[in-house]
Design a protein around this motif. Structure first.
Motif, PDB file in Angstrom:
ATOM      1  N   HIS A 144     -69.969  91.725  40.722  1.00  8.44           N
ATOM      2  CA  HIS A 144     -69.071  91.129  39.688  1.00  8.44           C
ATOM      3  C   HIS A 144     -69.506  90.429  38.600  1.00  8.44           C
ATOM      4  O   HIS A 144     -68.744  89.966  38.024  1.00  8.44           O
ATOM      5  CB  HIS A 144     -68.086  89.976  40.530  1.00  8.44           C
ATOM      6  CG  HIS A 144     -67.455  90.654  41.794  1.00  8.44           C
ATOM      7  ND1 HIS A 144     -66.439  91.604  41.769  1.00  8.44           N
ATOM      8  CD2 HIS A 144     -67.034  90.476  43.085  1.00  8.44           C
ATOM      9  CE1 HIS A 144     -65.916  91.956  42.936  1.00  8.44           C
ATOM     10  NE2 HIS A 144     -66.483  91.154  43.843  1.00  8.44           N
ATOM     11  N   VAL A 145     -70.761  90.511  38.459  1.00  9.37           N
ATOM     12  CA  VAL A 145     -71.343  89.759  36.997  1.00  9.37           C
ATOM     13  C   VAL A 145     -72.140  91.040  36.173  1.00  9.37           C
ATOM     14  O   VAL A 145     -72.882  91.558  36.519  1.00  9.37           O
ATOM     15  CB  VAL A 145     -72.709  89.088  37.732  1.00  9.37           C
ATOM     16  CG1 VAL A 145     -73.181  88.237  36.584  1.00  9.37           C
ATOM     17  CG2 VAL A 145     -72.143  87.819  38.767  1.00  9.37           C
ATOM     18  N   LYS A 146     -71.311  90.853  35.038  1.00  9.68           N
ATOM     19  CA  LYS A 146     -71.854  91.570  33.976  1.00  9.68           C
ATOM     20  C   LYS A 146     -73.195  91.179  33.422  1.00  9.68           C
ATOM     21  O   LYS A 146     -73.958  91.732  32.997  1.00  9.68           O
ATOM     22  CB  LYS A 146     -70.696  91.786  32.796  1.00  9.68           C
ATOM     23  CG  LYS A 146     -70.900  92.547  31.572  1.00  9.68           C
ATOM     24  CD  LYS A 146     -70.705  93.989  31.911  1.00  9.68           C
ATOM     25  CE  LYS A 146     -70.730  94.723  30.538  1.00  9.68           C
ATOM     26  NZ  LYS A 146     -70.850  96.268  30.688  1.00  9.68           N
ATOM     27  N   ALA A 147     -72.969  89.877  33.152  1.00 10.18           N
ATOM     28  CA  ALA A 147     -74.312  89.170  32.590  1.00 10.18           C
ATOM     29  C   ALA A 147     -74.063  87.471  32.801  1.00 10.18           C
ATOM     30  O   ALA A 147     -73.252  87.199  33.195  1.00 10.18           O
ATOM     31  CB  ALA A 147     -74.403  89.394  30.907  1.00 10.18           C
ATOM     32  N   LEU A 148     -75.221  86.979  32.570  1.00  6.16           N
ATOM     33  CA  LEU A 148     -75.211  85.379  32.863  1.00  6.16           C
ATOM     34  C   LEU A 148     -75.683  84.499  31.572  1.00  6.16           C
ATOM     35  O   LEU A 148     -76.339  85.182  30.894  1.00  6.16           O
ATOM     36  CB  LEU A 148     -76.237  85.049  34.005  1.00  6.16           C
ATOM     37  CG  LEU A 148     -75.750  85.335  35.249  1.00  6.16           C
ATOM     38  CD1 LEU A 148     -77.045  85.142  36.146  1.00  6.16           C
ATOM     39  CD2 LEU A 148     -74.555  84.664  35.818  1.00  6.16           C
ATOM     40  N   VAL A 149     -74.992  83.640  31.403  1.00  8.09           N
ATOM     41  CA  VAL A 149     -75.494  82.596  30.395  1.00  8.09           C
ATOM     42  C   VAL A 149     -75.743  81.148  31.109  1.00  8.09           C
ATOM     43  O   VAL A 149     -75.049  80.543  31.543  1.00  8.09           O
ATOM     44  CB  VAL A 149     -74.530  82.231  29.261  1.00  8.09           C
ATOM     45  CG1 VAL A 149     -75.146  81.318  28.205  1.00  8.09           C
ATOM     46  CG2 VAL A 149     -74.336  83.601  28.546  1.00  8.09           C
ATOM     47  N   LEU A 150     -77.022  80.694  31.095  1.00  9.52           N
ATOM     48  CA  LEU A 150     -77.344  79.548  31.664  1.00  9.52           C
ATOM     49  C   LEU A 150     -77.811  78.418  31.068  1.00  9.52           C
ATOM     50  O   LEU A 150     -79.045  78.915  30.206  1.00  9.52           O
ATOM     51  CB  LEU A 150     -78.408  79.921  32.773  1.00  9.52           C
ATOM     52  CG  LEU A 150     -78.330  81.189  33.894  1.00  9.52           C
ATOM     53  CD1 LEU A 150     -79.455  81.529  34.539  1.00  9.52           C
ATOM     54  CD2 LEU A 150     -76.893  80.855  34.717  1.00  9.52           C
ATOM     55  N   THR A 166     -80.515  90.703  38.480  1.00 10.94           N
ATOM     56  CA  THR A 166     -81.180  91.692  37.499  1.00 10.94           C
ATOM     57  C   THR A 166     -80.245  91.866  36.346  1.00 10.94           C
ATOM     58  O   THR A 166     -80.391  92.387  35.558  1.00 10.94           O
ATOM     59  CB  THR A 166     -80.814  93.007  38.192  1.00 10.94           C
ATOM     60  OG1 THR A 166     -79.838  93.596  38.676  1.00 10.94           O
ATOM     61  CG2 THR A 166     -81.976  93.291  39.244  1.00 10.94           C
ATOM     62  N   ALA A 167     -78.958  91.165  36.380  1.00 15.28           N
ATOM     63  CA  ALA A 167     -78.054  90.938  35.359  1.00 15.28           C
ATOM     64  C   ALA A 167     -78.769  90.384  33.984  1.00 15.28           C
ATOM     65  O   ALA A 167     -79.759  89.396  34.229  1.00 15.28           O
ATOM     66  CB  ALA A 167     -76.825  90.109  35.761  1.00 15.28           C
ATOM     67  N   LYS A 168     -78.530  90.862  32.850  1.00 16.97           N
ATOM     68  CA  LYS A 168     -79.026  90.439  31.541  1.00 16.97           C
ATOM     69  C   LYS A 168     -78.590  88.907  31.478  1.00 16.97           C
ATOM     70  O   LYS A 168     -77.110  88.717  31.521  1.00 16.97           O
ATOM     71  CB  LYS A 168     -78.515  91.218  30.393  1.00 16.97           C
ATOM     72  CG  LYS A 168     -79.491  91.009  29.292  1.00 16.97           C
ATOM     73  CD  LYS A 168     -79.262  91.850  28.152  1.00 16.97           C
ATOM     74  CE  LYS A 168     -80.104  91.567  26.967  1.00 16.97           C
ATOM     75  NZ  LYS A 168     -79.868  92.649  25.849  1.00 16.97           N
ATOM     76  N   THR A 169     -79.483  88.124  31.223  1.00 17.45           N
ATOM     77  CA  THR A 169     -79.239  86.657  31.131  1.00 17.45           C
ATOM     78  C   THR A 169     -79.995  86.047  29.988  1.00 17.45           C
ATOM     79  O   THR A 169     -80.914  86.393  29.470  1.00 17.45           O
ATOM     80  CB  THR A 169     -79.802  86.037  32.444  1.00 17.45           C
ATOM     81  OG1 THR A 169     -79.724  86.456  33.440  1.00 17.45           O
ATOM     82  CG2 THR A 169     -79.636  84.601  32.279  1.00 17.45           C
ATOM     83  N   LEU A 170     -79.035  85.214  29.372  1.00 12.56           N
ATOM     84  CA  LEU A 170     -79.639  84.379  28.158  1.00 12.56           C
ATOM     85  C   LEU A 170     -79.544  82.892  28.850  1.00 12.56           C
ATOM     86  O   LEU A 170     -78.700  82.268  29.241  1.00 12.56           O
ATOM     87  CB  LEU A 170     -78.433  84.332  27.078  1.00 12.56           C
ATOM     88  CG  LEU A 170     -78.815  83.435  25.859  1.00 12.56           C
ATOM     89  CD1 LEU A 170     -80.101  83.736  25.267  1.00 12.56           C
ATOM     90  CD2 LEU A 170     -77.606  83.246  25.020  1.00 12.56           C
ATOM     91  N   VAL A 171     -80.790  82.211  28.679  1.00 16.25           N
ATOM     92  CA  VAL A 171     -81.046  80.823  29.181  1.00 16.25           C
ATOM     93  C   VAL A 171     -81.199  80.044  27.790  1.00 16.25           C
ATOM     94  O   VAL A 171     -81.897  80.266  26.785  1.00 16.25           O
ATOM     95  CB  VAL A 171     -82.448  80.947  29.871  1.00 16.25           C
ATOM     96  CG1 VAL A 171     -82.677  79.316  30.323  1.00 16.25           C
ATOM     97  CG2 VAL A 171     -82.316  81.785  31.106  1.00 16.25           C
ATOM     98  N   LEU A 172     -80.222  79.000  27.867  1.00 17.30           N
ATOM     99  CA  LEU A 172     -80.354  78.032  26.670  1.00 17.30           C
ATOM    100  C   LEU A 172     -80.537  76.685  27.018  1.00 17.30           C
ATOM    101  O   LEU A 172     -80.296  76.041  28.337  1.00 17.30           O
ATOM    102  CB  LEU A 172     -79.072  78.272  26.107  1.00 17.30           C
ATOM    103  CG  LEU A 172     -78.516  79.433  25.285  1.00 17.30           C
ATOM    104  CD1 LEU A 172     -76.933  79.357  24.940  1.00 17.30           C
ATOM    105  CD2 LEU A 172     -79.392  79.861  24.376  1.00 17.30           C
ATOM    106  N   CYS A 173     -81.205  75.593  26.284  1.00 23.08           N
ATOM    107  CA  CYS A 173     -81.518  74.573  26.612  1.00 23.08           C
ATOM    108  C   CYS A 173     -81.465  73.523  25.443  1.00 23.08           C
ATOM    109  O   CYS A 173     -82.117  74.078  24.409  1.00 23.08           O
ATOM    110  CB  CYS A 173     -82.841  74.303  27.251  1.00 23.08           C
ATOM    111  SG  CYS A 173     -82.909  72.557  28.140  1.00 23.08           S
ATOM    112  N   GLY A 174     -81.005  72.491  25.326  1.00 25.28           N
ATOM    113  CA  GLY A 174     -80.817  71.472  24.300  1.00 25.28           C
ATOM    114  C   GLY A 174     -82.588  70.893  24.169  1.00 25.28           C
ATOM    115  O   GLY A 174     -83.094  70.613  24.928  1.00 25.28           O
TER     116      GLY A 174
END
Length: 264
Positions: A111-117, A201-209
């Protein structure tokens, strides 16, 4: 207002944006509710279906039974997605919401196309620190720690420049159910997503302040290195909740990534 009862839990949610488009699901942090995404969503409303909900024990969702583990939050999300008949989505989570997003991607990868964490890690804090917080809260209530907790959400500059907003987010925290908040503290304390993250394995963007003292940029980089298919970027001038403090900048990082996945 919109409500759905899934798995015996009534969840408050909002469904917005383009109903014929790819779904983006936004998951909030501990001690807050779906409103922390208010300034981010307008950037996506013309191109995506937008879903957000109050986690169990937060906002207008049920606080009983309280979450016994991270899996309860994950299964609540799956129940809501099934109720809304969403086949696949990009899941965007911050802090606790990032743990929920990782748990969801590990449990329901189809059910997951991609992730943003955002501003999260595979393991947040120590058991000793969470136990101390839980004990203080149970003895003295959320009001006893509101200043300490909310001060970690924002950069010092934001606190100094936006005193009214800072007070408002303290109100959001203190009006969170004590049962729901402490149970989510236990869920965070007890989960380590390191091994699960290695299977995502989903493509993921990890962000942090850059000013995040709760989950540091170094932890964000480590998370991106643990995930098989992830990239990392910082949100300049933001603390733990860039969705509030630097919403335009955060959206500017997330939107091209989501558009790329939409066309993939």
């Amino acid at each position: 207002m919109q409500f759905a009862t899934v798995g015996g839990i009534t969840l408050h949610y909002r469904l917005e944006g383009r109903q014929d488009a790819l779904a983006l699901i936004f998951v909030h942090s501990i001690g807050t509710d779906l409103r922390i995404w208010d300034s981010v969503l307008p950037h996506f409303a013309d191109d995506f279906k937008l879903i957000r909900h109050d986690l169990r024990g937060h906002g207008l969702s049920d606080d009983s039974p309280a979450p016994k583990s991270m899996r309860n939050h994950v299964d609540d999300l799956q129940g809501l997605i099934s109720y809304l008949q969403i086949e696949v989505a990009i899941v965007i989570g911050i802090s606790l919401g990032g743990l929920v997003a990782m748990g969801y991607a590990a449990a329901y990868p189809q059910h997951v196309k991609a992730l943003v964490l955002c501003d999260t890690a595979t393991k947040i804090g120590t058991a000793a620190a969470w136990n101390a917080r839980i004990e203080t809260l149970r003895q003295h209530g959320i009001d006893s720690m509101d200043e300490v907790i909310v001060a970690r959400w924002f950069s010092p500059a934001y606190i100094n420049q936006h005193p009214a907003e800072y007070r408002g987010y303290r109100n959001m925290l203190t009006r969170t159910s004590l049962v729901g908040y402490t149970a989510s503290c236990e869920a965070i304390r007890d989960v380590d997503m390191t091994e699960a993250a290695r299977t995502i394995t989903a493509k993921t963007l990890v962000l942090c302040g850059t000013e995040d003292v709760s989950t540091s940029p170094d932890q964000g980089r480590a998370l991106a290195e643990t995930l098989p298919n992830a990239s990392f970027a910082v949100v300049e001038g933001a603390g733990h909740l860039p969705c509030i403090e630097q919403s335009d900048q955060l959206a500017g990082l997330i939107k091209p990534f989501c558009q790329e996945q939409m066309n993939a």
